[in-house]
Write a protein that holds these residues in place. Structure first.
Motif, PDB file in Angstrom:
ATOM      1  N   VAL A  24       1.176  13.299  -6.850  1.00  0.00           N
ATOM      2  CA  VAL A  24      -0.214  12.837  -6.860  1.00  0.00           C
ATOM      3  C   VAL A  24      -0.357  11.580  -7.694  1.00  0.00           C
ATOM      4  O   VAL A  24      -1.030  10.623  -7.303  1.00  0.00           O
ATOM      5  N   LEU A  25       0.316  11.555  -8.841  1.00  0.00           N
ATOM      6  CA  LEU A  25       0.236  10.367  -9.692  1.00  0.00           C
ATOM      7  C   LEU A  25       0.768   9.138  -8.982  1.00  0.00           C
ATOM      8  O   LEU A  25       0.156   8.069  -9.005  1.00  0.00           O
ATOM      9  N   LEU A  26       1.924   9.288  -8.342  1.00  0.00           N
ATOM     10  CA  LEU A  26       2.524   8.128  -7.684  1.00  0.00           C
ATOM     11  C   LEU A  26       1.643   7.620  -6.550  1.00  0.00           C
ATOM     12  O   LEU A  26       1.408   6.416  -6.416  1.00  0.00           O
ATOM     13  N   LEU A  27       1.172   8.551  -5.718  1.00  0.00           N
ATOM     14  CA  LEU A  27       0.348   8.130  -4.593  1.00  0.00           C
ATOM     15  C   LEU A  27      -0.922   7.462  -5.060  1.00  0.00           C
ATOM     16  O   LEU A  27      -1.346   6.435  -4.514  1.00  0.00           O
ATOM     17  N   ASP A  28      -1.524   8.053  -6.107  1.00  0.00           N
ATOM     18  CA  ASP A  28      -2.770   7.489  -6.591  1.00  0.00           C
ATOM     19  C   ASP A  28      -2.564   6.095  -7.158  1.00  0.00           C
ATOM     20  O   ASP A  28      -3.375   5.189  -6.961  1.00  0.00           O
ATOM     21  N   SER A  29      -1.436   5.912  -7.860  1.00  0.00           N
ATOM     22  CA  SER A  29      -1.200   4.584  -8.425  1.00  0.00           C
ATOM     23  C   SER A  29      -0.952   3.563  -7.313  1.00  0.00           C
ATOM     24  O   SER A  29      -1.397   2.411  -7.400  1.00  0.00           O
ATOM     25  N   SER A  30      -0.260   3.978  -6.231  1.00  0.00           N
ATOM     26  CA  SER A  30      -0.006   3.012  -5.156  1.00  0.00           C
ATOM     27  C   SER A  30      -1.298   2.606  -4.461  1.00  0.00           C
ATOM     28  O   SER A  30      -1.501   1.439  -4.118  1.00  0.00           O
ATOM     29  N   ILE A  31      -2.204   3.580  -4.294  1.00  0.00           N
ATOM     30  CA  ILE A  31      -3.492   3.260  -3.660  1.00  0.00           C
ATOM     31  C   ILE A  31      -4.283   2.283  -4.518  1.00  0.00           C
ATOM     32  O   ILE A  31      -4.865   1.317  -4.020  1.00  0.00           O
ATOM     33  N   SER A  32      -4.301   2.555  -5.825  1.00  0.00           N
ATOM     34  CA  SER A  32      -5.045   1.694  -6.740  1.00  0.00           C
ATOM     35  C   SER A  32      -4.550   0.261  -6.671  1.00  0.00           C
ATOM     36  O   SER A  32      -5.326  -0.690  -6.596  1.00  0.00           O
ATOM     37  N   ALA A  33      -3.220   0.113  -6.708  1.00  0.00           N
ATOM     38  CA  ALA A  33      -2.654  -1.234  -6.701  1.00  0.00           C
ATOM     39  C   ALA A  33      -2.976  -1.943  -5.394  1.00  0.00           C
ATOM     40  O   ALA A  33      -3.338  -3.127  -5.393  1.00  0.00           O
ATOM     41  N   CYS A  34      -2.878  -1.218  -4.258  1.00  0.00           N
ATOM     42  CA  CYS A  34      -3.177  -1.854  -2.973  1.00  0.00           C
ATOM     43  C   CYS A  34      -4.631  -2.277  -2.896  1.00  0.00           C
ATOM     44  O   CYS A  34      -4.943  -3.331  -2.340  1.00  0.00           O
ATOM     45  N   LEU A  35      -5.510  -1.464  -3.459  1.00  0.00           N
ATOM     46  CA  LEU A  35      -6.917  -1.848  -3.440  1.00  0.00           C
ATOM     47  C   LEU A  35      -7.154  -3.093  -4.268  1.00  0.00           C
ATOM     48  O   LEU A  35      -7.942  -3.975  -3.882  1.00  0.00           O
ATOM     49  N   ALA A  36      -6.457  -3.180  -5.427  1.00  0.00           N
ATOM     50  CA  ALA A  36      -6.635  -4.362  -6.273  1.00  0.00           C
ATOM     51  C   ALA A  36      -6.189  -5.624  -5.534  1.00  0.00           C
ATOM     52  O   ALA A  36      -6.900  -6.633  -5.496  1.00  0.00           O
ATOM     53  N   ILE A  37      -5.002  -5.559  -4.919  1.00  0.00           N
ATOM     54  CA  ILE A  37      -4.483  -6.727  -4.197  1.00  0.00           C
ATOM     55  C   ILE A  37      -5.344  -7.024  -2.981  1.00  0.00           C
ATOM     56  O   ILE A  37      -5.631  -8.180  -2.661  1.00  0.00           O
ATOM     57  N   GLY A  38      -5.783  -5.964  -2.307  1.00  0.00           N
ATOM     58  CA  GLY A  38      -6.605  -6.169  -1.121  1.00  0.00           C
ATOM     59  C   GLY A  38      -7.932  -6.832  -1.459  1.00  0.00           C
ATOM     60  O   GLY A  38      -8.443  -7.649  -0.690  1.00  0.00           O
ATOM     61  N   GLN A  39      -8.467  -6.494  -2.631  1.00  0.00           N
ATOM     62  CA  GLN A  39      -9.729  -7.118  -3.023  1.00  0.00           C
ATOM     63  C   GLN A  39      -9.543  -8.604  -3.269  1.00  0.00           C
ATOM     64  O   GLN A  39     -10.388  -9.425  -2.877  1.00  0.00           O
ATOM     65  N   VAL A  40      -8.407  -8.965  -3.856  1.00  0.00           N
ATOM     66  CA  VAL A  40      -8.142 -10.386  -4.063  1.00  0.00           C
ATOM     67  C   VAL A  40      -7.941 -11.076  -2.728  1.00  0.00           C
ATOM     68  O   VAL A  40      -8.402 -12.199  -2.508  1.00  0.00           O
ATOM     69  N   ALA A  41      -7.270 -10.408  -1.793  1.00  0.00           N
ATOM     70  CA  ALA A  41      -7.013 -11.036  -0.495  1.00  0.00           C
ATOM     71  C   ALA A  41      -8.294 -11.220   0.286  1.00  0.00           C
ATOM     72  O   ALA A  41      -8.445 -12.187   1.032  1.00  0.00           O
ATOM     73  N   LYS A  42      -9.235 -10.286   0.105  1.00  0.00           N
ATOM     74  CA  LYS A  42     -10.450 -10.372   0.901  1.00  0.00           C
ATOM     75  C   LYS A  42     -11.478 -11.321   0.290  1.00  0.00           C
ATOM     76  O   LYS A  42     -12.150 -12.060   0.990  1.00  0.00           O
ATOM     77  N   LYS A  43     -11.615 -11.264  -1.018  1.00  0.00           N
ATOM     78  CA  LYS A  43     -12.679 -12.038  -1.637  1.00  0.00           C
ATOM     79  C   LYS A  43     -12.165 -13.228  -2.414  1.00  0.00           C
ATOM     80  O   LYS A  43     -12.921 -14.083  -2.806  1.00  0.00           O
ATOM     81  N   GLY A  44     -10.886 -13.257  -2.683  1.00  0.00           N
ATOM     82  CA  GLY A  44     -10.344 -14.333  -3.473  1.00  0.00           C
ATOM     83  C   GLY A  44     -10.733 -14.183  -4.933  1.00  0.00           C
ATOM     84  O   GLY A  44     -11.431 -13.269  -5.322  1.00  0.00           O
ATOM     85  N   ASN A  45     -10.241 -15.096  -5.738  1.00  0.00           N
ATOM     86  CA  ASN A  45     -10.554 -15.094  -7.154  1.00  0.00           C
ATOM     87  C   ASN A  45     -10.787 -16.545  -7.543  1.00  0.00           C
ATOM     88  O   ASN A  45      -9.856 -17.332  -7.685  1.00  0.00           O
ATOM     89  N   SER A  46     -12.068 -16.914  -7.661  1.00  0.00           N
ATOM     90  CA  SER A  46     -12.379 -18.322  -7.862  1.00  0.00           C
ATOM     91  C   SER A  46     -11.894 -18.808  -9.220  1.00  0.00           C
ATOM     92  O   SER A  46     -11.559 -19.966  -9.389  1.00  0.00           O
ATOM     93  N   HIS A  47     -11.843 -17.900 -10.195  1.00  0.00           N
ATOM     94  CA  HIS A  47     -11.442 -18.340 -11.532  1.00  0.00           C
ATOM     95  C   HIS A  47      -9.978 -18.688 -11.579  1.00  0.00           C
ATOM     96  O   HIS A  47      -9.559 -19.523 -12.373  1.00  0.00           O
TER      97      HIS A  47
END
Lengths: 162, 286
Positions: free
Chosen positions: A89-112
């Motif tokens: 559960v820990l491993l799966l949860d951490s992989s989901i979290s990381a993918c969401l973080a990267i996906g958010q950058v890919a979708k919205k970008g990071n202007s800063h």
């Protein structure tokens, strides 16, 4: 063991196996080549180590589920299996979290940081990866339910007394 | 006792099954304290992570145009999640540390250890999510991604990156400690429930044929249950006449660090003896 209990845990593990296998395969097959102004962009899951981590964790979880499908519950390895379930559960949860973080950058970008969103150019790849992450999320929830079930197997929670 | 034709066995050891208090009562609180410090430091270091840098963007004639860039943790949602999760975890550790010492007064049903274990479980899972998201964003910031044309930022904002990695490492340490706390709590929970089942009243006037001591080969010198033997040592109950002991059974249990095996005997006294507490060995005669 009562047949219905064994059947229930078998179905649970089977569903979790299905979810993690589907997450792995969907992420592996996500690939898109886009040509923009004579420059070829190829988007694969190996471009970012996050998606590779996601595929790896889901593969480990599916292998673990496959092996455990043939174990009866309530045997003497109950504690070991509980700890392994918790680790999954820990491993799966951490992989989901990381993918969401990267996906958010890919979708919205990071202007800063000066990072432009890329989902506008490779939107099929983005959607594909999003579906894989959703499957991974479902797998994570199912594994958590399995952990709760393992806890119930290992200690009888209904003998609470004064 | 002598008026009846049947010999009544005084139940000497009935309430006296000694429950050995775990010698490592300090293990979980110490781990919790360390985990509290680790997650607290991770929260604080990341929350105060800020770096301002002025760089020259262009030069018009002889006047350089400068731009001030700041790197704050709020710019990245992954780091915001990281701060929130670690703050939550440190608060949880602090609370559980306090509850560890005072819960016996408020709990009548034994639900508190279960609540602690399940809350621990949830916090461990959430912290692992926060840590990995921050770690991967940090890796992206450090190495950039050439396929997506994302430049790395760590060469310009070195202090920011170093503080961030320090916070992530502290959180990893806190996560490891919390995982071990959770595992230990779950194992202890099992022992608590098993002891509840063991200490409930058992009829020991007849030997229990389902008891595992009826298996043939155990420890050398152990007697079979129900077997009578003369006491070699004087039982400390005040009468020099011989008593016979009857084996009642064996209790063995295991904690996370200790293993106890207790041989339980009943004393069969000859008629007319009234037992008296002599030395400190016998706790109660009822």
């Amino acid at each position: 063991m009562i047949f219905s209990k064994r059947f229930a845990v078998f179905v649970l593990r089977f569903l979790a196996l299905g979810a993690s296998i589907s997450a792995t395969t969907i992420m592996i097959t996500s690939r898109e080549t886009v040509e923009v102004l004579n420059i070829k962009f190829e988007a694969k899951y190996t471009n970012t180590p996050t998606f590779v981590y996601f595929v790896l964790m889901n593969a480990i979880a599916s292998g673990y589920s496959l092996i455990l499908l043939f174990f009866p519950a309530k045997n003497k390895f109950g504690h070991f299996i509980l700890v392994l379930d918790l680790i999954m559960v820990l491993l799966l949860d951490s992989s989901i979290s990381a993918c969401l973080a990267i996906g958010q950058v890919a979708k919205k970008g990071n202007s800063h940081a000066g990072w432009l969103p890329i989902c506008g150019q490779v939107h099929k790849f983005c959607d594909h990866a999003a579906i894989a992450v959703v499957a991974g999320f479902v797998a994570s929830i199912l594994y958590f339910i399995i952990v709760l079930y393992s806890i119930h197997n290992v200690m009888n929670l209904f003998t609470l007394k004064n | 006792m002598a008026s009846e034709g049947v010999e009544k066995l005084p139940e000497v050891g009935h309430e006296q099954v000694p429950v050995v208090r775990s010698k490592v009562d300090w293990l979980v609180p110490v781990l919790r304290l360390l985990a509290f410090f680790a997650t607290l430091s991770a929260t604080l270091v990341m929350a105060l992570n800020k770096e301002t840098k002025t760089i020259v963007v262009a030069t018009i004639g002889t006047v350089p145009i400068q731009a001030t860039l700041t790197a704050k943790f709020q710019h990245t949602p992954a780091f915001v999640f990281f701060v929130i999760v670690n703050g939550n975890a440190s608060l949880h550790n602090l609370l559980m540390l306090v509850v560890n010492f005072v819960w016996k007064k408020f709990d009548s049903k034994g639900l508190v250890p279960l609540a602690i274990a399940s809350l621990d479980l949830m916090n461990v899972v959430i912290v692992s999510g926060g840590v990995s998201a921050a770690a991967f964003m940090g890796q992206l910031g450090r190495d950039g991604n050439s396929h997506a044309r994302w430049n790395k930022i760590c060469d310009k904002f070195e202090t920011y990156c170093n503080h961030g990695s320090g916070a992530i490492i502290a959180s990893f340490i806190g996560l490891t400690l919390m995982i071990s706390i959770s595992t230990i709590s779950l194992v202890r929970l099992r022992n608590t429930y098993n002891k509840i089942v063991l200490n409930s009243s058992v009829d020991r006037s007849q030997p229990n044929p389902d008891h595992p001591t009826h298996q043939p080969k155990r420890f050398p010198g152990q007697r079979r249950p129900g077997e009578e033997f003369p006491c070699r040592r004087r039982p400390g109950i005040g009468d020099p006449r011989t008593a016979t002991g009857i084996t009642a059974g064996v209790v063995s249990y295991m904690d996370i660090d200790s293993r106890e095996v207790l041989f339980c005997y009943d004393l069969k006294l000859p008629e007319g003896i009234i037992p008296v507490k002599e030395d400190g060995e016998v706790e109660a005669l009822n």
